[in-house]
Scaffold this motif. Sequence first.
Motif, PDB file in Angstrom:
ATOM      1  N   THR A  17      10.696  -1.111  -0.385  1.00 47.97           N
ATOM      2  CA  THR A  17      10.683  -2.543   0.284  1.00 47.97           C
ATOM      3  C   THR A  17       9.286  -3.378   0.476  1.00 47.97           C
ATOM      4  N   THR A  18       8.339  -2.309   0.851  1.00 46.25           N
ATOM      5  CA  THR A  18       6.845  -2.712   1.422  1.00 46.25           C
ATOM      6  C   THR A  18       6.147  -3.219   0.102  1.00 46.25           C
ATOM      7  N   ARG A  19       6.601  -2.566  -1.042  1.00 44.56           N
ATOM      8  CA  ARG A  19       5.983  -3.043  -2.359  1.00 44.56           C
ATOM      9  C   ARG A  19       6.641  -4.439  -2.659  1.00 44.56           C
ATOM     10  N   LEU A  20       7.919  -4.629  -2.484  1.00 43.11           N
ATOM     11  CA  LEU A  20       8.560  -5.744  -2.984  1.00 43.11           C
ATOM     12  C   LEU A  20       8.118  -6.940  -2.220  1.00 43.11           C
ATOM     13  N   VAL A  21       7.901  -6.696  -0.752  1.00 45.07           N
ATOM     14  CA  VAL A  21       7.496  -7.539   0.289  1.00 45.07           C
ATOM     15  C   VAL A  21       6.026  -7.968  -0.311  1.00 45.07           C
ATOM     16  N   THR A  22       5.324  -7.073  -0.430  1.00 45.89           N
ATOM     17  CA  THR A  22       3.854  -7.363  -0.935  1.00 45.89           C
ATOM     18  C   THR A  22       3.983  -8.558  -2.008  1.00 45.89           C
ATOM     19  N   ARG A  23       4.550  -7.971  -3.062  1.00 45.83           N
ATOM     20  CA  ARG A  23       4.550  -8.987  -4.120  1.00 45.83           C
ATOM     21  C   ARG A  23       4.976 -10.299  -3.918  1.00 45.83           C
ATOM     22  N   LEU A  24       6.202 -10.253  -2.955  1.00 44.79           N
ATOM     23  CA  LEU A  24       6.659 -11.690  -2.720  1.00 44.79           C
ATOM     24  C   LEU A  24       5.727 -12.407  -1.709  1.00 44.79           C
ATOM     25  N   GLU A  25       5.030 -11.981  -0.889  1.00 44.10           N
ATOM     26  CA  GLU A  25       3.844 -12.528  -0.077  1.00 44.10           C
ATOM     27  C   GLU A  25       2.729 -12.876  -0.993  1.00 44.10           C
ATOM     28  N   LYS A  26       2.643 -12.149  -1.858  1.00 42.48           N
ATOM     29  CA  LYS A  26       1.287 -12.616  -2.774  1.00 42.48           C
ATOM     30  C   LYS A  26       1.643 -13.884  -3.459  1.00 42.48           C
ATOM     31  N   LEU A  30       7.264 -15.243   0.802  1.00 44.46           N
ATOM     32  CA  LEU A  30       7.324 -14.520   2.127  1.00 44.46           C
ATOM     33  C   LEU A  30       6.302 -14.340   2.817  1.00 44.46           C
ATOM     34  N   ARG A  31       6.201 -14.067   4.322  1.00 48.44           N
ATOM     35  CA  ARG A  31       4.881 -13.777   5.109  1.00 48.44           C
ATOM     36  C   ARG A  31       5.492 -12.778   6.058  1.00 48.44           C
TER      37      ARG A  31
END
Length: 86
Positions: A17-26, A30-31
């Motif tokens: 989930t953290t990796r996915l959120v990081t990609r979406l944030e980049k 997502l923030r």
Amino acid sequence: MRMQQLARAVVLSQSATTRLVTRLEKRGLLRRYLCEDDRRGIYSEVTQDGRDLLAQARPTHDAVLKEVLAEAAEQPELAPLAAVLS
């Protein structure tokens, strides 16, 4: 949503989930931000760009889902599940 809640909702491990959120944030979709009451808590929030992209994708997603459920409904072993999901 807190990161743990998000991990449970999408049925992924916390690290995935953290990796996915990081990609979406980049991508600006997502923030993340710290919880004001508990500085250890990290929340995630969909940005306006993320909501816009979701709105663009929804018609295609819904059409494909409808098509797949219709195909599943024709198979006796999947028909009950397809009926519930429809």
